[in-house]
Every structure is written in C-alpha cells, then in structure tokens.
Design an enzyme around this catalytic site. Sequence first.
Site, PDB file in Angstrom:
ATOM      1  N   ARG A 183       0.839  -1.210   0.000  1.00  0.00           N
ATOM      2  CA  ARG A 183       0.000   0.000   0.000  1.00  0.00           C
ATOM      3  C   ARG A 183       0.866   1.249   0.000  1.00  0.00           C
ATOM      4  O   ARG A 183       0.353   2.354  -0.126  1.00  0.00           O
ATOM      5  CB  ARG A 183      -0.922   0.003   1.217  1.00  0.00           C
ATOM      6  CG  ARG A 183      -1.857  -1.184   1.285  1.00  0.00           C
ATOM      7  CD  ARG A 183      -2.438  -1.322   2.682  1.00  0.00           C
ATOM      8  NE  ARG A 183      -3.331  -0.249   2.982  1.00  0.00           N
ATOM      9  CZ  ARG A 183      -4.653  -0.289   2.799  1.00  0.00           C
ATOM     10  NH1 ARG A 183      -5.187  -1.380   2.311  1.00  0.00           N
ATOM     11  NH2 ARG A 183      -5.422   0.708   3.090  1.00  0.00           N
ATOM     12  N   GLY A 225      -6.513   7.519   7.942  1.00  0.00           N
ATOM     13  CA  GLY A 225      -7.579   8.447   7.546  1.00  0.00           C
ATOM     14  C   GLY A 225      -7.151   9.875   7.861  1.00  0.00           C
ATOM     15  O   GLY A 225      -5.964  10.178   7.999  1.00  0.00           O
TER      16      GLY A 225
END
Length: 604
Positions: free
Chosen positions: A27, A100
């Site tokens: 990622r 986030g």
Amino acid sequence: MCGIVGYLGKKNTKEILLEGLKELEYRGYDSAGIAILQENGFNSFKAVGKLVNLEEKTKDFITDTFAAGIGHTRWATHGKPTELNAHPHLGQSSYVVHNGIIENYAKLKKELMREGVVFLSQTDTEVIVHQFEKNLKSSSDAFEAFAKTVKELEGAFAILLVTKDEKNTIFFAKQGSPMLVGINSENEKYFASSDTPLIGHCTEVNYFEDGEYGYVTSDEIVIVDKIGNNRQPVFSKLSQNKLSAQKDGYRFFMEKEIYEQSTVIADTLMGRLGSEEVLFDELDAELFHGINEIKLCACGTSYHSALSATYLFERYSKIKTSVEIASEFRYRNPIMSKDTLFIVISQSGETADTLETLKMAKEAGLKTLVICNVDNSSMVRLADASILTRAGIEKGVASTKAFATQIAVFWMLSLYVAKLRNSLDANEIAKQITLLREVPASLKVTDSMHEKIKRLSKRYLHGHGFFFIGRDIFFPLALEGALKLKEISYLHAEGYPSGEMKHGPIALADPELFTIALLPQHMLYEKSKSNVEELSARDSTICAISPIEFDKADDFIQISTYSDYMLEFFEMMIVLQLLSLEISVRLGNDVDMPRNLAKSVTVE
Ligand code: AGP
C-alpha cells in the site's frame, strides 16, 4: 494509504505485528512503528523509511508473554515523514494508530494545547490519544472515555488504541477507512486495515461498518453500532489468496485503483473544503504575493492534468497560465520571470525531466510549488511549497487515481487563488465547492457501465488507429484517454481538439478509424457535436461518450446528467480508463506492468 495491524494474544506479538506490516507494504508508506503493552508496561518503536529499519530497531526486543500490540505503516498526509510523526502516537499512558484524516484536528489540538497538553508531532492523529486521556479524567472507565473521544472526531478514521488504564484490551473505531478483526481457535484477536495480514493467522473475520467502535479482550468482542446499539460480530470466511487480497479481489491493481478513485478523492478533498473557501493548511498566501502568471510543467499523465489546470486557472483565478512538457522546457533556454509561480506536477515526485525544470525555476529565482503524491520525494523536498494529492500508492503503471486527484487539487487550487485575487465572488466559490463535494459520487463505477464497456471493447481491437477528441478541458482528457489506451493496449491513439479534425486529421476518416468523442452537455456541446458529425459523415466509426443520446454514433456510452462540466469530466475519465483496461484485457496484455514502461521515469 496507511496500514494498520493489531494483535491480542500470547504469541510473539512483535513478530506478528512486523509480519502484518510487511503484508501491507504494497500500500506504500514512508515510516512505520509498533507499540506493545505487556504486564510490565509499554514498549514502542518507530522508524522512517522501509520496514527493515524498524526490524533493526526491534531486533533485541522479545515478546513472549500475553500482550496487546498495535502497528502502523504511514503514508504522510499531515506532517513530514519523520520518526516523530510516525505512528503509534503516545499520550501519558496510551498509544494510538490511525488511518484516515481527522478533519477537526486543528480545533481539538488548539483546545488541548490551551489546557497544557504538549504535542510531539505535526500529525492530526496525535489529538486522538490526548483527547482520550483528557476524557479518561471525567469517565468511569476507559471504554466510556474512548466512546466519548470517537464521537468528538470528524473525518475519516480507522483507529486502534491501547492503554495502561485497561490492559489486555484493544479499543477500535471505524469511520470511512477500512478495518477488520479476525479470530481463530486459540482465542487470539487480529486487527488489520485489509485482509492480507490476517491470512494464515485467522479463519474468520468481521468487517466493521462506518460508525462502529468497541473493544476486544481475550474473551469478547464488543461492538457498538452507529446508532449506539451493541451488535454481535458477523464472521465470514477469510480468503487465503494474498495476491488477490492485495488487489481486493480485482483482476489488476489498475482496476482496483479505478474503482477506489471515489473513496480516494474523498481523502484528497478532506479538510480542504470550507463553506465559502478552499483551505490548504500546507500553503501560505505569501507564495502568491507578486505573482501575475502561473507556469505548469510535467510529463505524461501529469502533463495532461497540468494542461487541464490551465483552463481552471484562467477561468476561475483569472490569471495568465501556461503549460510546458518538461523534457522540452529544460532544453529550450526558456525565458522565466520572477512574477511567475512555477508549478510542477508529479505522482512520484522523482521524474527526472520534471525535477530538472524545478531546479531551473529555482535557479532563476522563481517561487515554486509541487503537486505530488509522495511526501519526502525529491520534488517535495526541493519546492518552496507542496500540496499532496493523497492518492495513496498507485501500483498500476498506467496512472488513474493519481490523475483524478491531481485534477481535484487543481480545481481546488484555482478557487483558492480566485479568492486571493478576488476574481470570483463568494457565492460562485461556494457553488464550486458544492460541486467539488459531488466528485466522489461522479467517480463511482457502476456495474452496468463497466459491463457495457466490457461488451463494446470487443469491437475496438484492431483498426488503423484511434482519435480521442474533445474541446476545452475535455481536450486534455482526450489526450489522457489516448495515452491510457496506448500504454496498456499498444494500439495507436491520438488525442486531438475536436475543432482541429478538419485541419488535416479528417483525411484519415474511414470505418477502420475509431473516434472516441467526448460530448459534455455543459461545455461546447453543439460545437463538439458538429465536429463528430463531420467524422460520421465520412464513415468514421464513432464511440460517443455523453449524457445526451447521440444517434450518429456507432457506439454510445451514456454518462449521468450533471449540473456542471467538471462532474462530466470525472465520469468520462472513468469511462476512458475502463475502456483502455477492457481492450487491453481482450488483447491479453499485462495491464499493470505494460511492456517498455516504468512507474517512475527517473532517467532522461
Ligand atoms: C501515465 O499513465 C504514465 N505512467 C506516465 O505518463 C507518467 O504520468 C509520467 O511518467 C509522469 O510521472 P510522474 O507523474 O510520476 O512525474
């Protein structure tokens, strides 16, 4: 896109956390860390760069007793990639990891600092652990404090928190960023932000829903749903195929990245859209003082987003704007004036030609800004200022979400500059911001759209070439569509301004010439339509993309009806990306790793 892991059990917690973070390396990240709470207290380690650096730091640390551990790989969005900014973040007696963006972190941080809290990092995440410990003082137990804290956070978050005030427990919360918990027959609990770290350790997993929070111990999983009711975990079998899990079940990383644009773009917009103004924490208005012109410079897809930006800056910011291809600019002894803001655009931040033009601009004394997806890259480190696109790692060589997030940043930046130059009134800026909030929805891929494109792609596997045509900002989109097709199908394609066809290219028109025509309702529709009719009259094979039925097309892909051309732009972009993908699949090409190409061209 950060990665999160957690473990509660009596195995080698350090090894389990490090292995889990390794499974999340795909990622992308720029730093990593772990925190482990055992009977005798906390041990925490962080390192910048690759995981081997973290392994080196933890090599003498052994965990062989029951522990609650959390780990994190960070993709910087707020604050540089440094050890201090790496997660986990520490309070007095607790650690937290987060994926986030906490949209109201500045307000929470200001209040906490006013109350004497000392912050060590520049991150939004650190407010979580300090807010939790503030709430601990007025709560009957740690879970009550955690619940209060979660309700005070705004934005997107997947959180794991461990605290000395409630040992043998891991607290979790999920809002807008993925998180799941896995179990096995040994009463262990595994957390992760995606499946792969759990494969081989767990047999069943529960995917949390937005608004859920709770905690796990050895004996229980407590989940509170978004309306405050307790719910039982719902377990499903865990796929045992790691590569498929990394692609989240899609056939290719490129396909996954096309689908995730609607969620990724929400990160790009997060914290930057006020009610009547665009906010860039990372910019100082001083950057624009004395600036009368913008020059953009890039390569490839980033050049196409730069060309798109010229329309936005001149239309909304009312500032003279030009764009250059970096490999041309660097060798033509360009004239540069100090009242020009030089903006380079690069997904990787390492493209050699673009980097060199940035150096030229700095040597000529110009102010510089980089729009980039990789913090701490060469261009980010060199430019006077940088705006991160927050696209997360882009594995597909053919760029998709990097382009989409660059366009969104430029749209916001044109409004930011418009406010500085008073070139748009507050109402118009507010209207544009309302439109920007609709972008995630315009990027959603529907099954019907994808199926339609999959079906019609079989007709475009041969021919003597493609024209992709569009007007205004849809001309750079046509260029981008042509590049996508060339890159992964190896078929010849050209992007062209629709109005240019009659100046020569139309000589190629015949049934074997495929024209992909962009016909937005809200940008020069009639002009574009007549250009396409000229081609159709000469028997060119036309695939029209429009919200309005077009009967002169051989193929017609209908997009949704919007109130503005920019939303049409984003949905048409999805169509072009999927079209190139499905043609490439039919031709049996390697979609993610096309021949002759590299993800980042760091050589001339
Ligand atoms: C786009 O699909 C290609 N991968 C390529 O054109 C790329 O955009 C170009 O090499 C520039 O890369 P950068 O954005 O990392 O500078």
